[in-house]
Design an enzyme around this catalytic site. Sequence first.
Site, PDB file in Angstrom:
ATOM      1  N   LYS A   1       8.175   5.644  11.420  1.00  0.00           N
ATOM      2  CA  LYS A   1       8.683   5.448  10.069  1.00  0.00           C
ATOM      3  C   LYS A   1      10.146   5.904   9.937  1.00  0.00           C
ATOM      4  CE  LYS A   1       4.518   4.331   8.383  1.00  0.00           C
ATOM      5  NZ  LYS A   1       3.567   4.501   9.489  1.00  0.00           N
TER       6      LYS A   1
HETATM    7  C1  LIG Z   1       2.351   3.792   9.709  1.00  0.00           C
HETATM    8  C2  LIG Z   1       1.770   3.936  11.060  1.00  0.00           C
HETATM    9  C3  LIG Z   1       1.079   2.882  11.681  1.00  0.00           C
HETATM   10  C4  LIG Z   1       0.816   1.581  10.976  1.00  0.00           C
HETATM   11  O1  LIG Z   1       1.992   0.836  10.742  1.00  0.00           O
HETATM   12  P1  LIG Z   1       1.992  -0.311   9.658  1.00  0.00           P
HETATM   13  O2  LIG Z   1       3.397  -0.752   9.549  1.00  0.00           O
HETATM   14  O3  LIG Z   1       1.478   0.301   8.398  1.00  0.00           O
HETATM   15  O4  LIG Z   1       1.075  -1.385  10.156  1.00  0.00           O
HETATM   16  C5  LIG Z   1       0.646   3.071  12.978  1.00  0.00           C
HETATM   17  N1  LIG Z   1       0.825   4.241  13.626  1.00  0.00           N
HETATM   18  C6  LIG Z   1       1.462   5.277  13.051  1.00  0.00           C
HETATM   19  C7  LIG Z   1       1.618   6.537  13.813  1.00  0.00           C
HETATM   20  C8  LIG Z   1       1.971   5.162  11.764  1.00  0.00           C
HETATM   21  O5  LIG Z   1       2.612   6.192  11.206  1.00  0.00           O
END
Ligand SMILES: *Cc1c(COP(=O)(O)O)cnc(C)c1O
Length: 500
Positions: free
Chosen positions: A113
């Site tokens: 993120k």
């Molecule tokens: C947010 C997240 C996901 C999922 O990603 P999306 O974009 O919501 O599909 C997978 N793994 C981790 C560690 C995340 O933080």
Amino acid sequence: MKYVSTRGNAAPVSGAEAIIAGIAPDGGLYLPESWPQFALVEQEGLCHQNYARLAKEILVRFFPEWPDEALEQAVAAAYDPKRWSSPEIVPLRSLDTGLHVMELWHGPTSAFKDLALQLLPHLLVNSLRVVGDKRDVVILVATSGDTGKAALEGFRDVPGTRIMVFYPENGVSAIQRLQMVTQEGNNTRVVAVQGNFDDAQTGVKKIFTDPAWLRLLEEHNLTFSSANSINWGRLVPQIVYNFSAYFALVRSGKLAMGEKVNFVVPTGNFGNILAAYLARGMGLPVHRLICASNRNKVLTDLFRTGVYDRRREFYTTNSPSMDILISSNLERLLFLLSGKNPEMVRGWMADLQEKGYYTLDATTRERLTEVFWGGWADEESTLAAIRQAYREFGYVMDTHTAVGLKVYRDYLRESGDKHHTILAATANPFKFNRAVATAVLPPEKLQTQDEFLLLRELAAATGLSVPEGLRGLDSRPVRHNTVVAPDRMGAAVADWLGLK
Ligand SMILES: *Cc1c(COP(=O)(O)O)cnc(C)c1O
């Protein structure tokens, strides 16, 4: 460049307006009217740029009307190697001849993120400047664990912004929780919701589109925005690393420019994998996109049956950031696959809301499975994948990435596909220390209830170091301890903003 809503009942807006709004007033999500294209000769030129440079070249195509130096400054600040634990920002590691891991977790909060949320505040502040909007922005975030912390870090003490994060009370790892409740900054607030991620996300979307709320904010010279992947400003930065990983593979000599690759993406809200699909639409040579789910396998079932059905039990798993039954960004994909048909999207979304499921028509379904392949992993096989990767490659991965590895193996078995494959590693393994320790440490080490002892044990056994942002979390004061029921989320916002 103009942006349109997937539901077709909102006027087209500029990129800046799309970022400020977060979600379209008709409840739809914004997408650009047309796709910038990168021909292979251009990609050859970009192949040797550093991460910030590449990000700028991609951003400028989506925000052509923005001043050049604003974009330069934004990417330089967000992708300053001093803020990342790898100078490449997103390093690529080859596990075997055909499988390569793009490590998306070198940012300040140890999850992918950060790649978007280190940049989004700059994009937002610049958007406000471009449109001459003087209002303060109130960012509301629903998080399954990682977005919340990354958004808090991105927006803390950014002038003109305030950020409030809602997380499911019992739906995040111990480390994730501590990262959030110890958050500093004068403009931050973190609230636990007595419900799951879908409850939190639904609550936030409701506040965003409630006319009474919008009027109230208007009166106080405030406006809402979103740091969730419903915001277009979250998705553009995520397109960048699909290109950067591809280019890294080309530079390593293992891949010829133009040769197709697969991406495997551990998926929850469908933002990360959608970004890979968008990169493909811009000319990145992609063969298949492999969508990996945990036990909340609503997407796997969609790919297999053509029916999206959320009427099922919600599981709390060892890959909590993917514990999601309503994948918001799927709406963007369906809009594109339907030939940009907002009536169809409205129909599906109405069915989802009213009946709890929708059924794709044959054409859309065919287009979907042409590119995407879906699979899932339960908790046991997730741990087995961590163990196997450690044993076979000496590589430690987190639970989400391990879901991806397991699904990739299933895909190989079924398809025999020989294309090089890039696996998105979405979190640092230390962030999900208990599950990872369960997979790789001897049972007697797991007796302790002390998460930080466990971090140290894991570090000692694997030779890896605990990321800076997770060290010392146990000695930081808890600054946020509010807990609310889902129907009190609005009240919590009002309370925090002093708007009662
Ligand atoms: C947010 C997240 C996901 C999922 O990603 P999306 O974009 O919501 O599909 C997978 N793994 C981790 C560690 C995340 O933080």
